[in-house]
Write a protein that holds these residues in place. Structure first.
Motif, PDB file in Angstrom:
ATOM      1  N   THR A 133       0.842  -1.192   0.000  1.00  0.00           N
ATOM      2  CA  THR A 133       0.000   0.000   0.000  1.00  0.00           C
ATOM      3  C   THR A 133       0.878   1.243   0.000  1.00  0.00           C
ATOM      4  N   ASN A 134       1.935   1.234   0.795  1.00  0.00           N
ATOM      5  CA  ASN A 134       2.863   2.368   0.805  1.00  0.00           C
ATOM      6  C   ASN A 134       3.557   2.522  -0.542  1.00  0.00           C
ATOM      7  N   GLU A 135       3.906   1.408  -1.153  1.00  0.00           N
ATOM      8  CA  GLU A 135       4.552   1.483  -2.459  1.00  0.00           C
ATOM      9  C   GLU A 135       3.581   2.019  -3.512  1.00  0.00           C
ATOM     10  N   ALA A 136       2.317   1.630  -3.423  1.00  0.00           N
ATOM     11  CA  ALA A 136       1.317   2.192  -4.334  1.00  0.00           C
ATOM     12  C   ALA A 136       1.244   3.708  -4.168  1.00  0.00           C
ATOM     13  N   ARG A 137       1.212   4.178  -2.939  1.00  0.00           N
ATOM     14  CA  ARG A 137       1.146   5.616  -2.689  1.00  0.00           C
ATOM     15  C   ARG A 137       2.382   6.324  -3.235  1.00  0.00           C
ATOM     16  N   ARG A 138       3.534   5.687  -3.087  1.00  0.00           N
ATOM     17  CA  ARG A 138       4.761   6.286  -3.618  1.00  0.00           C
ATOM     18  C   ARG A 138       4.683   6.415  -5.136  1.00  0.00           C
ATOM     19  N   ASP A 144       1.951  11.684 -10.092  1.00  0.00           N
ATOM     20  CA  ASP A 144       1.328  12.987  -9.848  1.00  0.00           C
ATOM     21  C   ASP A 144       2.333  14.120 -10.054  1.00  0.00           C
ATOM     22  N   ARG A 145       3.554  13.943  -9.565  1.00  0.00           N
ATOM     23  CA  ARG A 145       4.564  14.986  -9.748  1.00  0.00           C
ATOM     24  C   ARG A 145       4.890  15.180 -11.217  1.00  0.00           C
ATOM     25  N   ARG A 146       4.983  14.093 -11.951  1.00  0.00           N
ATOM     26  CA  ARG A 146       5.235  14.205 -13.388  1.00  0.00           C
ATOM     27  C   ARG A 146       4.110  14.973 -14.083  1.00  0.00           C
ATOM     28  N   SER A 150       3.514  18.106 -16.822  1.00  0.00           N
ATOM     29  CA  SER A 150       3.397  17.553 -18.172  1.00  0.00           C
ATOM     30  C   SER A 150       1.957  17.111 -18.386  1.00  0.00           C
ATOM     31  N   ARG A 151       1.390  17.437 -19.544  1.00  0.00           N
ATOM     32  CA  ARG A 151       0.002  17.062 -19.784  1.00  0.00           C
ATOM     33  C   ARG A 151      -0.179  15.549 -19.781  1.00  0.00           C
ATOM     34  N   SER A 180      -8.200  11.749  -5.022  1.00  0.00           N
ATOM     35  CA  SER A 180      -8.176  13.195  -4.808  1.00  0.00           C
ATOM     36  C   SER A 180      -6.892  13.676  -4.122  1.00  0.00           C
ATOM     37  N   ASP A 181      -6.131  12.745  -3.548  1.00  0.00           N
ATOM     38  CA  ASP A 181      -4.844  13.115  -2.950  1.00  0.00           C
ATOM     39  C   ASP A 181      -3.789  13.424  -4.011  1.00  0.00           C
ATOM     40  N   TYR A 182      -4.098  13.137  -5.266  1.00  0.00           N
ATOM     41  CA  TYR A 182      -3.155  13.283  -6.370  1.00  0.00           C
ATOM     42  C   TYR A 182      -3.843  14.067  -7.492  1.00  0.00           C
TER      43      TYR A 182
END
Length: 230
Positions: A133-138, A144-146, A150-151, A180-182
């Motif tokens: 689960t933590n790896e999924a969030r990472r 999300d940062r990308r 970038s579109r 919604s967190d991303y």
């Protein structure tokens, strides 16, 4: 006509979606992975790793037939065949390919483990659930940062990197994620979700899939059947 040997899973959906996006004629042949179809000799002849999807194309390179396994390789092949969804210029092409490899090496394997331990494992192992689960969030955070800058994952244009990644994120609720967190990822997710070809692609073979509840299917997918030499 291209024949796709597949099942309605994220890896199968990648190829279904790209075929729909490209408008190539194809026929989808169901490989029921809960019934063990993936271990049949005819399928192993084109997919030696006993995984879906695989394709055969009677009009491959130089007009000769070709068969391919591994969803990423199939996406690159179909993009090359049609000249779509993979840029021709070297710099832009590698930009897309690195995000395709990110999906193949990270998103798919890690979210696959997330699905297994959160949904299918016969016992709830807290350490495994927390880890994946933590790896999924990472991974969602990386995407999300990308997408905040970038579109699309591969740059300015929708590409096979997006097509490869999106199906794996459809089960975000079951992965312990709040979309919604991303916010940048959420914008991208819904933009892809609304594409007509994507909507058609996820319906391919969808009527064949059923919940994995019987013990025989669980044994085939997760038990000793997987590890027999063939």
């Amino acid at each position: 006509m291209i024949e796709v040997f597949s099942w309605p899973t994220p890896n199968g959906h990648k190829v279904h979606i790209l075929l729909e996006e490209c408008g190539l004629p194809y026929r989808a042949t169901a490989v029921d992975i809960g019934a063990g179809d993936q271990f049949q000799p005819d399928f192993l002849a084109i997919s030696p790793n006993n995984k879906i999807p695989a394709i055969t194309d009677p009009e491959g390179p130089d007009g000769e037939p070709i068969s391919l396994f591994e969803s990423g390789a199939i996406l690159v092949y179909l993009a090359g065949k049609t000249g779509r969804f993979l840029p021709r210029g070297d710099r832009a092409r590698y930009e897309v390919l690195q995000w395709l490899m990110f999906q193949m090496g990270g998103v798919g394997p890690m979210l696959g483990q997330n699905h297994h331990f959160r949904q299918y494992a016969p016992e709830k192992i807290a350490y495994a659930i927390e880890r994946y689960t933590n790896e999924a969030r990472r991974l969602y955070g990386v995407i999300d940062r990308r997408l905040a800058h970038s579109r699309w994952l591969g740059g300015d244009e929708y590409s096979i990197a997006d097509i490869a990644t999106w199906p794996w994120l459809r089960n975000w609720k079951n992965q312990g994620i709040e979309l919604s967190d991303y916010p940048a990822l959420e914008r991208w997710f819904h933009a892809i979700e609304q594409r007509p070809a994507v909507q058609r692609g996820i319906q391919v073979l969808a009527d064949r899939r059923k919940p994995i509840t019987d013990e025989r299917a669980r044994e085939i997918l997760f038990g000793s059947t997987q590890y027999q030499r063939r």
